[in-house]
Structures are given as structure tokens and as C-alpha cells.
Design a protein around this motif. Structure first.
Motif, PDB file in Angstrom:
ATOM      1  N   ARG A 152      16.601   7.235   3.551  1.00  0.00           N
ATOM      2  CA  ARG A 152      16.663   7.924   4.838  1.00  0.00           C
ATOM      3  C   ARG A 152      15.288   7.984   5.502  1.00  0.00           C
ATOM      4  N   PHE A 153      14.253   8.229   4.687  1.00  0.00           N
ATOM      5  CA  PHE A 153      12.882   8.193   5.218  1.00  0.00           C
ATOM      6  C   PHE A 153      12.566   6.797   5.761  1.00  0.00           C
ATOM      7  N   ARG A 154      13.001   5.773   5.019  1.00  0.00           N
ATOM      8  CA  ARG A 154      12.734   4.397   5.430  1.00  0.00           C
ATOM      9  C   ARG A 154      13.412   4.099   6.763  1.00  0.00           C
ATOM     10  N   LYS A 155      14.610   4.599   6.960  1.00  0.00           N
ATOM     11  CA  LYS A 155      15.324   4.392   8.217  1.00  0.00           C
ATOM     12  C   LYS A 155      14.579   5.054   9.373  1.00  0.00           C
ATOM     13  N   LEU A 156      14.059   6.263   9.140  1.00  0.00           N
ATOM     14  CA  LEU A 156      13.278   6.951  10.170  1.00  0.00           C
ATOM     15  C   LEU A 156      12.008   6.168  10.478  1.00  0.00           C
ATOM     16  N   LEU A 157      11.348   5.675   9.446  1.00  0.00           N
ATOM     17  CA  LEU A 157      10.135   4.883   9.634  1.00  0.00           C
ATOM     18  C   LEU A 157      10.420   3.644  10.468  1.00  0.00           C
ATOM     19  N   ASN A 158      11.571   3.043  10.263  1.00  0.00           N
ATOM     20  CA  ASN A 158      11.930   1.813  10.970  1.00  0.00           C
ATOM     21  C   ASN A 158      12.067   2.032  12.474  1.00  0.00           C
ATOM     22  N   TYR A 212       8.836   8.899  -7.014  1.00  0.00           N
ATOM     23  CA  TYR A 212       8.359   9.642  -8.175  1.00  0.00           C
ATOM     24  C   TYR A 212       9.336  10.759  -8.561  1.00  0.00           C
ATOM     25  N   ALA A 213       9.905  11.429  -7.541  1.00  0.00           N
ATOM     26  CA  ALA A 213      10.823  12.549  -7.797  1.00  0.00           C
ATOM     27  C   ALA A 213      12.250  12.092  -8.060  1.00  0.00           C
ATOM     28  N   GLN A 214      12.479  10.780  -8.027  1.00  0.00           N
ATOM     29  CA  GLN A 214      13.811  10.200  -8.212  1.00  0.00           C
ATOM     30  C   GLN A 214      14.796  10.666  -7.142  1.00  0.00           C
ATOM     31  N   GLU A 215      14.280  10.932  -5.953  1.00  0.00           N
ATOM     32  CA  GLU A 215      15.125  11.250  -4.799  1.00  0.00           C
ATOM     33  C   GLU A 215      15.403   9.935  -4.067  1.00  0.00           C
ATOM     34  N   PHE A 216      16.162   9.070  -4.712  1.00  0.00           N
ATOM     35  CA  PHE A 216      16.295   7.689  -4.262  1.00  0.00           C
ATOM     36  C   PHE A 216      16.995   7.567  -2.904  1.00  0.00           C
ATOM     37  N   GLU A 217      18.094   8.274  -2.720  1.00  0.00           N
ATOM     38  CA  GLU A 217      18.819   8.180  -1.457  1.00  0.00           C
ATOM     39  C   GLU A 217      17.989   8.744  -0.306  1.00  0.00           C
ATOM     40  N   LEU A 218      17.217   9.764  -0.588  1.00  0.00           N
ATOM     41  CA  LEU A 218      16.366  10.346   0.448  1.00  0.00           C
ATOM     42  C   LEU A 218      15.282   9.362   0.876  1.00  0.00           C
ATOM     43  N   ALA A 219      14.784   8.579  -0.057  1.00  0.00           N
ATOM     44  CA  ALA A 219      13.789   7.554   0.287  1.00  0.00           C
ATOM     45  C   ALA A 219      14.357   6.576   1.304  1.00  0.00           C
ATOM     46  N   PRO A 262       8.494  -1.261   8.380  1.00  0.00           N
ATOM     47  CA  PRO A 262       7.958  -0.624   7.166  1.00  0.00           C
ATOM     48  C   PRO A 262       6.958  -1.489   6.407  1.00  0.00           C
ATOM     49  N   GLY A 263       7.122  -2.814   6.422  1.00  0.00           N
ATOM     50  CA  GLY A 263       6.176  -3.678   5.743  1.00  0.00           C
ATOM     51  C   GLY A 263       6.550  -3.914   4.284  1.00  0.00           C
ATOM     52  N   LEU A 264       5.880  -4.895   3.695  1.00  0.00           N
ATOM     53  CA  LEU A 264       6.230  -5.338   2.348  1.00  0.00           C
ATOM     54  C   LEU A 264       6.006  -4.264   1.295  1.00  0.00           C
ATOM     55  N   ALA A 265       4.855  -3.586   1.358  1.00  0.00           N
ATOM     56  CA  ALA A 265       4.526  -2.593   0.322  1.00  0.00           C
ATOM     57  C   ALA A 265       5.545  -1.456   0.301  1.00  0.00           C
ATOM     58  N   THR A 266       5.867  -0.942   1.487  1.00  0.00           N
ATOM     59  CA  THR A 266       6.838   0.153   1.560  1.00  0.00           C
ATOM     60  C   THR A 266       8.220  -0.309   1.134  1.00  0.00           C
ATOM     61  N   ASP A 267       8.605  -1.518   1.556  1.00  0.00           N
ATOM     62  CA  ASP A 267       9.920  -2.023   1.173  1.00  0.00           C
ATOM     63  C   ASP A 267      10.018  -2.280  -0.330  1.00  0.00           C
ATOM     64  N   VAL A 274       8.582  -0.294  -2.566  1.00  0.00           N
ATOM     65  CA  VAL A 274       8.866   1.050  -3.086  1.00  0.00           C
ATOM     66  C   VAL A 274      10.336   1.393  -2.866  1.00  0.00           C
ATOM     67  N   VAL A 275      10.842   1.059  -1.677  1.00  0.00           N
ATOM     68  CA  VAL A 275      12.250   1.334  -1.363  1.00  0.00           C
ATOM     69  C   VAL A 275      13.165   0.532  -2.292  1.00  0.00           C
ATOM     70  N   LEU A 276      12.783  -0.706  -2.601  1.00  0.00           N
ATOM     71  CA  LEU A 276      13.571  -1.519  -3.528  1.00  0.00           C
ATOM     72  C   LEU A 276      13.647  -0.855  -4.896  1.00  0.00           C
ATOM     73  N   LEU A 277      12.530  -0.323  -5.367  1.00  0.00           N
ATOM     74  CA  LEU A 277      12.522   0.391  -6.643  1.00  0.00           C
ATOM     75  C   LEU A 277      13.460   1.593  -6.594  1.00  0.00           C
ATOM     76  N   CYS A 278      13.522   2.240  -5.422  1.00  0.00           N
ATOM     77  CA  CYS A 278      14.447   3.365  -5.258  1.00  0.00           C
ATOM     78  C   CYS A 278      15.898   2.887  -5.300  1.00  0.00           C
ATOM     79  N   ARG A 279      16.164   1.744  -4.679  1.00  0.00           N
ATOM     80  CA  ARG A 279      17.526   1.198  -4.703  1.00  0.00           C
ATOM     81  C   ARG A 279      17.958   0.865  -6.129  1.00  0.00           C
ATOM     82  N   LEU A 280      16.980   0.478  -6.960  1.00  0.00           N
ATOM     83  CA  LEU A 280      17.269   0.151  -8.357  1.00  0.00           C
ATOM     84  C   LEU A 280      17.373   1.388  -9.241  1.00  0.00           C
ATOM     85  N   HIS A 281      17.028   2.562  -8.671  1.00  0.00           N
ATOM     86  CA  HIS A 281      17.105   3.837  -9.386  1.00  0.00           C
ATOM     87  C   HIS A 281      16.274   3.818 -10.676  1.00  0.00           C
TER      88      HIS A 281
END
Length: 330
Positions: free
Chosen positions: A280-286, A271-278, A291-296, A298-305
Motif C-alpha cells: 500500500r505504501f508502494r502504491k502511494l509512492l507510485n 522488517y516488521a513483516q507488515e507485508f501487505e502494508l508495504a 519507486p525505482g529498483l531498490a524500493t521495488d 524491498v517490495v519484492l521481498l515483502c511479496r515473498l513474505h
């Protein structure tokens, strides 16, 4: 408690552009029924007339120590300036726009003095008010007897802190020795509360006092409102605290709770467009779980900016406009 047996309480007041509220905050401290108080005020580089109001108040109110910062050092560093001077057994961290009820310190000291040394924090209920001082709601909804309608965590609250926000920060009275053991607030962070809760609750207990002893002001430009502002540093600070929690966790349940909290921060990053930080959070979660499909997704949307923040605000603005045209109001 006899007068000569009462412990000293240090009230550290941090002020930044609080010219409209700082006088009320100080008066609420000096009108306490408890007398063994020292007051340390930090003007954190205010650009309005806060410092002028404080200097005028020094001529009227009982003596208080005033620190004048040439620029805004951040909340945590400003508080630590006050902590370095504090001589009290207990400390209250008060923002320059909040106020204390007259019995606040007396009631909290009486409770703290009855508790074992492994209790680091006493906290209570609070009333929220707007910029003009009108009451909005209670932090914990109360019944006719003034008591909270639901059970509030008390004792070992570390798991509760990992799970959700539930403590109203300005209601806390903190054992000074604990603050010093922890090295004060982490000055690298934008905020103090979540980090302090994590670092202290894993080692010490908290006690909930079921009274409304503080009035907290809600302003449009408060620190909490900056979470969704890109580049504010808020989500970076949450990431740093989550890493600390990862190192401090004691059992699998705590890791599960942390994982759920990390997922919420990933969504906030989108939501905050902090895409790269997302990412990093995903890596910590891993490190904790898949992380699962739903979280991934969201992460994909972040990768697409994708500019979700802009799209959501545009949608909300036009949705409200449509409702108003149909005669509905917000």
C-alpha cells in the motif's frame, strides 16, 4: 507580564501504568514558577496502581481534575477528553512519566505572548532520562553555553517535518485555538505527534526555544519501540498520515520529501513483516514518482513474505554472542 494579565495554561497529563512516575510528573507541574495553570489528568485504564497514586495526590497537591477511564482508550482519545475540558489559552500535553523544569511554563508563555497569532507551537530542547531518572543525553546536543550545536528549524517547518523527526514532542506548548480548529488529535491513530505536526505545520508556524525545559523518560516499552512489532498499528498510522500529507502538499519539493519518507516506511514494513502494508505504501509512492529498483526489490521481498525480522534478530543475537566470546562488550 503582570500577574493579572497572565493567560491560563492547561496541562493535560495522560497516564497509563505510570505508578512509578506519575507523582514526580505532577509535582513538576505544581512546582512551576508560573501560577496560572489548570491541570487535567486522565488515567487511561491503568492496570497497576496509577489511579491509587493519583487519588492520594489529590489529597496532597493543589486541586486537579481527574478523569478515570475504565479501559485504555488510546493516547489520542484520552488527550481529547482533556482538551474538551481545557480552558487555557495554551496547552501542554504531558505524559505521566515525563517532567517539566520549574521555569518551563513561564519561559514558554513569555515567548508565545511575543509571537504573532500564526505561530501555533513553541518547542524546546529536552534532556532524556532512563527509568531511574539518570540523564542519558540531550535531544539536541549542546555546547558549553547550553545552546544547541546545530541550527534547529523554526518558522515554516512543514518541509522539515516531512523530511525527518526533529521535535521532542513533550516540549511543545500549543495554542489551544489551533488544536480546536484541527479537531484535536486523530483518535483513529496510535500516536499523536507526526499527524499533528503535518496538519498544523502546513498552516501555522513553529518557534524553537533554545533551552532545556523538559525531561523525557525513555522506557523499554515506549510507544516508539512498537514500530517494528507486527500488528502494533504504528505503521498503519504512519500510512494514514502520509496520505494526509499527500493531500496537503503545496509544491514538488514537498512531494519529493514525502516520497523519501515513504521509502523508509516501506523498509520498516519489511522488517516488521507488515507485508501487505508495504504494498500500500508502494502504491502511494507510485502516485508521486517511480519507486525505482531498490524500493521495488524491498517490495519484492515483502511479496515473498520473507521473515526478515526474525532473521535479523537471530543474526544480531549470534553476532553479539560471538563478540562476547572474543572479549568485546556492548
Amino acid at each position: 507580564m503582570k500577574q493579572d494579565k497572565q493567560p491560563l495554561v492547561s496541562v493535560i497529563v495522560t497516564a497509563y501504568n505510570h505508578e512509578l512516575y506519575i507523582q514526580e510528573a505532577l509535582i513538576s507541574v505544581f512546582q512551576q514558577t508560573y501560577r496560572q495553570i489548570e491541570v487535567i489528568v486522565i488515567d487511561n485504564g491503568s492496570t497497576d496502581h496509577t489511579l491509587g497514586v493519583l487519588e492520594c495526590q489529590q489529597e496532597i497537591l493543589p486541586y486537579f481534575k481527574l478523569i478515570r477511564n475504565n479501559s485504555n482508550y488510546g493516547l489520542c482519545k484520552a488527550f481529547n477528553q482533556g482538551l474538551a475540558l481545557a480552558g487555557g489559552k495554551y496547552i501542554i500535553d504531558l505524559s505521566g512519566d515525563d517532567t517539566l523544569m520549574p521555569e518551563r511554563i513561564a519561559h514558554q508563555v513569555a515567548l508565545f505572548e511575543s509571537l504573532p497569532d500564526d505561530y501555533a507551537v513553541v518547542f524546546s530542547n529536552a534532556a532524556y532520562m532512563d527509568a531511574e531518572g539518570r540523564e542519558l543525553r540531550k535531544h539536541f546536543p549542546v555546547g558549553k553555553n547550553g545552546c544547541a550545536l546545530r541550527r534547529v528549524p523554526s518558522g515554516d517547518v512543514y518541509k522539515n517535518i516531512l523530511q525527518r523527526y526533529f521535535i521532542c514532542t513533550p516540549t511543545m506548548m500549543i495554542r489551544t485555538s489551533v488544536l480546536r480548529q484541527l479537531g484535536g488529535y486523530d483518535e483513529s491513530l496510535c500516536f499523536e505527534d507526526f499527524d499533528f505536526w503535518i496538519r498544523s505545520a502546513v498552516r501555522f508556524k513553529y518557534f524553537y526555544q533554545d533551552e532545556i525545559l523538559t525531561r523525557k523518560r525513555i522506557l523499554p516499552k515506549s510507544l516508539a519501540s512498537r514500530v517494528y512489532q507486527k500488528g502494533s498499528g504504528m505503521l498503519d498510522s504512519y500510512y494514514a498520515v502520509c496520505n494526509k500529507a499527500y493531500d496537503l502538499n503545496r509544491d514538488q519539493e514537498e512531494f519529493d520529501l514525502l516520497a523519501a519518507r515513504i521509502r523508509t516506511f516501506i523498509r520498516k514494513c519489511l522488517y516488521a513483516q507488515e507485508f501487505e502494508l508495504a504494498l500500500r505504501f508502494r502504491k502511494l509512492l507510485n502516485f508521486i514518482e517511480n519507486p525505482g529498483l531498490a524500493t521495488d526489490l524491498v517490495v519484492l521481498l515483502c511479496r515473498l513474505h520473507l521473515p526478515v525480522n526474525f532473521a535479523y534478530r537471530f543474526y544480531l543475537k549470534n553476532l553479539k554472542k560471538a563478540f562476547r566470546q572474543e572479549g568485546f562488550s556492548f
